[in-house]
Enzyme design. Structure first.
Site, PDB file in Angstrom:
ATOM      1  CB  SER A 106      -0.970   0.272   1.238  1.00 21.61           C
ATOM      2  OG  SER A 106      -1.808  -0.929   0.978  1.00 21.61           O
ATOM      3  CE  LYS A 149      -8.659  -5.864   4.904  1.00 19.21           C
ATOM      4  NZ  LYS A 149      -9.179  -6.613   3.954  1.00 19.21           N
ATOM      5  CG  ASN A 204     -10.533  -1.735   2.524  1.00 17.57           C
ATOM      6  OD1 ASN A 204     -11.386  -0.844   2.476  1.00 17.57           O
ATOM      7  ND2 ASN A 204      -9.944  -2.099   1.301  1.00 17.57           N
ATOM      8  CG  LEU A 219      -9.846 -12.304  -5.614  1.00 12.53           C
ATOM      9  CD1 LEU A 219     -10.367 -11.741  -4.168  1.00 12.53           C
ATOM     10  CD2 LEU A 219     -10.509 -11.443  -6.701  1.00 12.53           C
TER      11      LEU A 219
HETATM   12  P1  NAP Z   1      -8.440 -15.498   3.914  1.00 12.88           P
HETATM   13  O1  NAP Z   1      -9.388 -14.726   4.866  1.00 12.88           O
HETATM   14  O2  NAP Z   1      -7.457 -16.018   4.735  1.00 12.88           O
HETATM   15  O3  NAP Z   1      -9.010 -16.637   3.168  1.00 12.88           O
HETATM   16  C1  NAP Z   1      -8.342 -17.721   2.656  1.00 12.88           C
HETATM   17  C2  NAP Z   1      -9.214 -18.584   1.754  1.00 12.88           C
HETATM   18  O4  NAP Z   1      -8.253 -19.616   1.109  1.00 12.88           O
HETATM   19  C3  NAP Z   1     -10.030 -19.394   2.765  1.00 12.88           C
HETATM   20  O5  NAP Z   1     -11.515 -19.666   1.937  1.00 12.88           O
HETATM   21  C4  NAP Z   1      -9.305 -20.722   2.865  1.00 12.88           C
HETATM   22  O6  NAP Z   1     -10.129 -21.934   3.228  1.00 12.88           O
HETATM   23  C5  NAP Z   1      -8.623 -20.939   1.531  1.00 12.88           C
HETATM   24  N1  NAP Z   1      -7.480 -21.638   1.517  1.00 12.88           N
HETATM   25  C6  NAP Z   1      -6.333 -21.587   2.100  1.00 12.88           C
HETATM   26  N2  NAP Z   1      -5.401 -22.520   2.072  1.00 12.88           N
HETATM   27  C7  NAP Z   1      -6.270 -23.485   1.373  1.00 12.88           C
HETATM   28  C8  NAP Z   1      -5.820 -24.717   0.804  1.00 12.88           C
HETATM   29  N3  NAP Z   1      -4.852 -25.294   1.154  1.00 12.88           N
HETATM   30  N4  NAP Z   1      -6.926 -25.499   0.194  1.00 12.88           N
HETATM   31  C9  NAP Z   1      -8.047 -24.916   0.007  1.00 12.88           C
HETATM   32  N5  NAP Z   1      -8.375 -23.762   0.606  1.00 12.88           N
HETATM   33  C10 NAP Z   1      -7.601 -22.946   1.062  1.00 12.88           C
HETATM   34  O7  NAP Z   1      -7.593 -14.615   2.761  1.00 12.88           O
HETATM   35  P2  NAP Z   1      -8.394 -13.376   2.258  1.00 12.88           P
HETATM   36  O8  NAP Z   1      -8.255 -12.025   2.831  1.00 12.88           O
HETATM   37  O9  NAP Z   1      -9.576 -13.822   1.838  1.00 12.88           O
HETATM   38  O10 NAP Z   1      -7.654 -13.390   0.947  1.00 12.88           O
HETATM   39  C11 NAP Z   1      -7.581 -14.651  -0.095  1.00 12.88           C
HETATM   40  C12 NAP Z   1      -6.635 -14.295  -1.221  1.00 12.88           C
HETATM   41  O11 NAP Z   1      -6.959 -13.141  -1.697  1.00 12.88           O
HETATM   42  C13 NAP Z   1      -5.138 -13.797  -0.652  1.00 12.88           C
HETATM   43  O12 NAP Z   1      -4.011 -14.349  -1.795  1.00 12.88           O
HETATM   44  C14 NAP Z   1      -5.051 -12.401  -1.056  1.00 12.88           C
HETATM   45  O13 NAP Z   1      -3.700 -11.940  -1.244  1.00 12.88           O
HETATM   46  C15 NAP Z   1      -5.874 -12.270  -2.117  1.00 12.88           C
HETATM   47  N6  NAP Z   1      -6.536 -10.631  -1.999  1.00 12.88           N
HETATM   48  C16 NAP Z   1      -6.350  -9.924  -3.054  1.00 12.88           C
HETATM   49  C17 NAP Z   1      -6.950  -8.727  -3.172  1.00 12.88           C
HETATM   50  C18 NAP Z   1      -6.768  -7.657  -4.358  1.00 12.88           C
HETATM   51  O14 NAP Z   1      -6.650  -6.780  -4.367  1.00 12.88           O
HETATM   52  N7  NAP Z   1      -6.502  -8.247  -5.448  1.00 12.88           N
HETATM   53  C19 NAP Z   1      -7.793  -8.208  -2.130  1.00 12.88           C
HETATM   54  C20 NAP Z   1      -7.871  -8.809  -1.047  1.00 12.88           C
HETATM   55  C21 NAP Z   1      -7.261 -10.393  -0.877  1.00 12.88           C
HETATM   56  P3  NAP Z   1     -10.786 -22.337   4.660  1.00 12.88           P
HETATM   57  O15 NAP Z   1     -11.923 -21.314   4.906  1.00 12.88           O
HETATM   58  O16 NAP Z   1     -11.267 -23.709   4.390  1.00 12.88           O
HETATM   59  O17 NAP Z   1      -9.653 -22.274   5.694  1.00 12.88           O
END
Ligand code: NAP
Length: 279
Positions: free
Chosen positions: A23, A72, A93, A222
């Site tokens: 950021s 958050k 956020n 994402l």
């Molecule tokens: P989070 O709240 O930690 O959620 C992670 C998700 O991934 C959950 O659904 C989790 O499943 C799943 N997961 C993790 N390891 C896994 C595995 N080995 N097998 C299957 N599912 C798995 O993270 P978040 O904040 O939602 O972020 C998710 C992704 O989006 C990250 O990579 C982040 O960098 C990206 N993101 C990008 C932006 C952007 O602006 N482009 C914005 C926000 C986030 P469970 O619920 O079963 O644990």
């Protein structure tokens, strides 16, 4: 960076940890492209000091703050006003100063919507597959609802957790990630919201079976590091369109900056920002 002087305005980020955040680079680049006398600084804030940090930031005249993990949700208690979308999503956020404190927004959802628009992915009336049920999926689901998605299949590893979060969404069906083969045949929009495939685990993919990808017409992962994820490669190999999360990242930052400074960022500046960050 702009010269810092008596008129420099401060923006920042609160979270823990904050060392690896993109950021400051994005916002300082944006400020310099706009010629704004603004500096954006990361602040590491312990959860138990969150309220003091928000009050102190306001007392110091900090115009706006981004909020990241783990604050958050809790930060919603310390805002003076809350945007409707942030309330419905259940996460903030972005804090932008208003009279007496900060107003809380969620720009992950608006950033996602702006990215969909950029990719010409029309959601209205379409069936959508969402992979994941974490924080990002909440913002994505809110946006998909707003945009009029028809049926939404939410596939997550932990289905109980997904039920808790999305169990009351009438047009959503929650499934285990391994049950993808129960999705009716068709051509879907798919949003990859899990953290699987994030660098350095570039070769990982949340669904490895190639047959799944025949269902996908267009997709957004994402994740933006690596630029082309294993998921995106599989979508493309099956004949679909696939985009990474870089535009969403840029648009969520631009939306935050617009709330902070209360002025619109011109499109050519957004394009230039993206080009520089993507190079
Ligand atoms: P989070 O709240 O930690 O959620 C992670 C998700 O991934 C959950 O659904 C989790 O499943 C799943 N997961 C993790 N390891 C896994 C595995 N080995 N097998 C299957 N599912 C798995 O993270 P978040 O904040 O939602 O972020 C998710 C992704 O989006 C990250 O990579 C982040 O960098 C990206 N993101 C990008 C932006 C952007 O602006 N482009 C914005 C926000 C986030 P469970 O619920 O079963 O644990």
């Amino acid at each position: 960076m702009n010269e810092i002087n008596g008129r420099t305005r401060i923006l920042g980020l609160i979270g823990e940890p904050v060392e690896h955040t993109e950021s400051p680079a994005i916002h300082n680049l944006l400020a310099s492209k706009l010629g704004d006398n603004v500096v954006y600084v990361p602040f590491e804030v312990k959860p138990k000091r969150l309220e003091e940090a928000v009050e102190g930031a306001y007392a110091l005249g900090i115009e706006g703050l981004n909020v990241t993990i783990p604050h958050k949700v809790k930060v919603m208690q310390y805002v003076t006003e809350l945007d409707d979308a942030a309330l419905e999503i259940g996460a903030v956020n972005t804090l932008a100063s208003v009279r007496g404190g900060y107003k809380g927004y969620n720009t992950d959802f608006s950033g996602f919507m702006r990215a969909l628009d950029k990719f010409d992915m029309q959601v209205n009336g379409r069936d959508v597959i969402v992979l994941g049920a974490g924080g990002a999926a909440k913002a994505v689901m809110y946006a998909l609802g707003k945009l009029g998605a028809r049926q939404i299949y939410i596939l997550n590893r932990d289905t109980e957790k997904a039920e808790l979060i999305f169990g009351n969404v009438p047009n959503a069906r929650i499934m285990n990630i391994n049950e993808w083969d129960q999705i009716p045949e068709g051509r879907y929009i798919c949003i990859q919201c899990t953290s699987v495939g994030l660098s350095p685990n570039d070769d990982d993919c949340v669904i490895s079976d190639d047959r799944f990808y025949a269902l996908i017409e267009s997709a957004m992962d994402l994740i933006y590091k690596p630029k082309e994820t294993a998921f995106m490669k599989k979508v493309k190999a099956a004949g679909g369109r696939a985009y990474n999360g870089m535009w969403m990242l840029v648009f969520q930052a631009v939306s935050s900056y617009e709330f902070f400074t209360k002025k619109e960022v011109p499109e050519e500046i957004v394009e230039a920002l993206y080009a520089e960050l993507d190079s």
